[in-house]
Design an enzyme around this catalytic site. Structure first.
Site, PDB file in Angstrom:
ATOM      1  N   SER A  10       0.813  -1.219   0.000  1.00  0.00           N
ATOM      2  CA  SER A  10       0.000   0.000   0.000  1.00  0.00           C
ATOM      3  C   SER A  10       0.847   1.270   0.000  1.00  0.00           C
ATOM      4  CB  SER A  10      -0.956  -0.006   1.198  1.00  0.00           C
ATOM      5  OG  SER A  10      -0.229  -0.109   2.421  1.00  0.00           O
ATOM      6  N   LYS A 194       6.555   3.843  17.727  1.00  0.00           N
ATOM      7  CA  LYS A 194       5.144   4.236  17.818  1.00  0.00           C
ATOM      8  C   LYS A 194       4.234   3.045  17.526  1.00  0.00           C
ATOM      9  CE  LYS A 194       4.692   4.316  13.192  1.00  0.00           C
ATOM     10  NZ  LYS A 194       3.688   3.694  12.308  1.00  0.00           N
ATOM     11  N   ASP A 247       3.475  10.824  14.179  1.00  0.00           N
ATOM     12  CA  ASP A 247       3.258   9.446  13.742  1.00  0.00           C
ATOM     13  C   ASP A 247       2.561   8.621  14.821  1.00  0.00           C
ATOM     14  OD1 ASP A 247       3.305   7.496  11.843  1.00  0.00           O
ATOM     15  OD2 ASP A 247       5.474   7.241  11.802  1.00  0.00           O
ATOM     16  N   ARG A 258      -2.502  -0.750  10.954  1.00  0.00           N
ATOM     17  CA  ARG A 258      -2.481  -2.207  11.167  1.00  0.00           C
ATOM     18  C   ARG A 258      -2.233  -2.553  12.628  1.00  0.00           C
ATOM     19  NH1 ARG A 258       2.077  -3.276   6.684  1.00  0.00           N
ATOM     20  NH2 ARG A 258       1.390  -1.599   5.326  1.00  0.00           N
ATOM     21  N   ASN A 259      -1.353  -1.795  13.264  1.00  0.00           N
ATOM     22  CA  ASN A 259      -1.019  -2.087  14.659  1.00  0.00           C
ATOM     23  C   ASN A 259      -2.217  -1.842  15.573  1.00  0.00           C
ATOM     24  OD1 ASN A 259       2.095  -2.595  14.639  1.00  0.00           O
ATOM     25  ND2 ASN A 259       1.753  -0.851  13.287  1.00  0.00           N
ATOM     26  N   VAL A 282       1.957  -7.256   7.136  1.00  0.00           N
ATOM     27  CA  VAL A 282       2.827  -7.371   8.302  1.00  0.00           C
ATOM     28  C   VAL A 282       2.431  -6.332   9.350  1.00  0.00           C
ATOM     29  CG1 VAL A 282       5.199  -7.136   9.132  1.00  0.00           C
ATOM     30  CG2 VAL A 282       4.743  -8.290   6.963  1.00  0.00           C
ATOM     31  N   GLU A 284       4.180  -4.536  12.099  1.00  0.00           N
ATOM     32  CA  GLU A 284       5.561  -4.334  12.549  1.00  0.00           C
ATOM     33  C   GLU A 284       5.666  -4.224  14.069  1.00  0.00           C
ATOM     34  OE1 GLU A 284       8.040  -4.716  10.749  1.00  0.00           O
ATOM     35  OE2 GLU A 284       7.757  -3.965   8.715  1.00  0.00           O
TER      36      GLU A 284
END
Length: 352
Positions: A10, A194, A247, A258-259, A282, A284
């Site tokens: 993305s 972060k 961020d 995603r996190n 993923v 991270e």
């Protein structure tokens, strides 16, 4: 300029759009033939950027040598775990082609086994005869919004200020504003850590702990990021900027993250593996939590949020145990731990 983006995910795809809008000659490299074919024939990448039309001037390729041969600048937009192997392949191709490039990476994390920052991993796998310099581009920049040309601001940093200014010129336009920064360590550490706090905030949201708790974890999380980053040699002011506070805010408050979404899924009872499989990308923050937990011990820095998240993810403590451990820590002043870190770092700088 001739630019190749390595990675058809993305963010790689959205950055390719920025570069095309800036009239650069852009290739985007990916290993998935179906994605490459879709970008070239349908001018979409629905696997990673659903319902976003891509400029027909973006050319996707599945031959890395073609991408390296084309490029004056290489943009590495791959997961942290893939950076070393991809860079090794790129360096071998550059040697064979007898050329040098400027590399800019956008990965946000730490290498799990070595705890190295991404630029350090790239530096280990490249040589002076193949790479002019290594830069990082980072900040509050969801790919989904960049692809819609929503106003976005980021920072770029390098050990050579002139390289960061080149990247600033290459990427900056009316919707994508780029600042340059001379603090490579701070920019990379802020972008990596972060993700840990965003994962914790997602858990809080999934457990319905409320806004007060989220505000506490975000602000105390920023303190943790600043403490470890400063101890590693970063400028503490960097963490008040785009790659620190900025961020952190965007990653810990948005369903694009995603996190954050992974934390919600964990609270709902999914395993880490199930959550990552469902998202298809993923997360991270999982590996970064482990790496940062070990770095905190190495640098003798207090990181209680990271510690309890590590215990929750890898040692199976309950949510109740985790948050009790945070709330009932020994009493301290709000800035005591950061002051201690600054004093230690000042002593190290003056000794040098």
């Amino acid at each position: 300029m001739k630019i190749t983006v390595v990675g058809t995910g993305s963010f790689g795809t959205s950055l390719a759009m920025v570069l095309v809008d800036n009239n650069h000659d852009v290739r985007i490299y990916g290993r998935n033939e179906d994605v490459v074919k879709e970008i070239n024939e349908k001018h979409t990448n629905n696997r990673y950027l659903k319902d976003v039309p891509l400029p027909d001037t973006i050319r996707a390729i599945s031959n890395l040598e073609e991408g390296v041969s084309h490029a004056e600048i290489l943009v590495l937009a791959v997961p942290v775990k893939a950076v070393r192997s991809v860079t090794k392949d790129i360096n071998a191709l550059l040697k064979r082609l007898h050329k040098k490039v400027l590399i800019v990476h956008v990965a946000k994390g730490l290498e799990l086994d070595t705890h190295l920052r991404v630029s350090e991993v790239i530096a280990e796998e490249t040589t002076e005869d193949t790479v002019q310099d290594i830069c990082v581009l980072s900040g509050p920049s969801h790919a989904e919004e960049v692809a819609k040309r929503s106003p976005t601001t980021v920072s770029t940093a390098s050990l050579k200020p002139e390289s960061a200014k080149i990247i600033q010129d290459v990427f900056m336009n009316k919707y994508f504003r780029v600042y340059h920064n001379d603090d490579m360590i701070g920019v990379e550490i802020g972008g990596a850590l972060k993700n840990i706090i965003a994962l914790a905030i997602g858990l809080l949201h999934g457990l319905d702990f409320g806004d007060n708790a989220k505000a506490a974890i975000i602000t105390r999380g920023l303190q943790e990021i600043a403490r470890l980053g400063t101890r590693m040699g970063a400028n503490p002011l960097t963490f008040l900027g785009l790659t620190g506070m900025g961020d952190l805010i965007v990653t810990a408050t948005s369903m694009h993250s995603r996190n954050y979404r992974c934390g919600i899924m964990l609270a709902e009872g999914r395993t880490i593996e199930e959550a990552q499989q469902e998202m298809g990308m993923v997360v991270e923050g999982v590996n970064t939590t482990r790496a940062a937990y070990e770095l905190a011990a190495q640098y003798d820095v207090e990181m209680p949020i990271t510690k309890v998240l590590y215990q929750y993810l890898f040692e199976d403590i309950s949510e109740e145990e985790a948050f009790y451990a945070l709330m009932m820590r020994e009493k301290t002043g709000e800035t005591d731990e950061l002051k201690d870190v600054l004093e230690k770092q000042y002593k190290d700088w003056t000794r040098e």
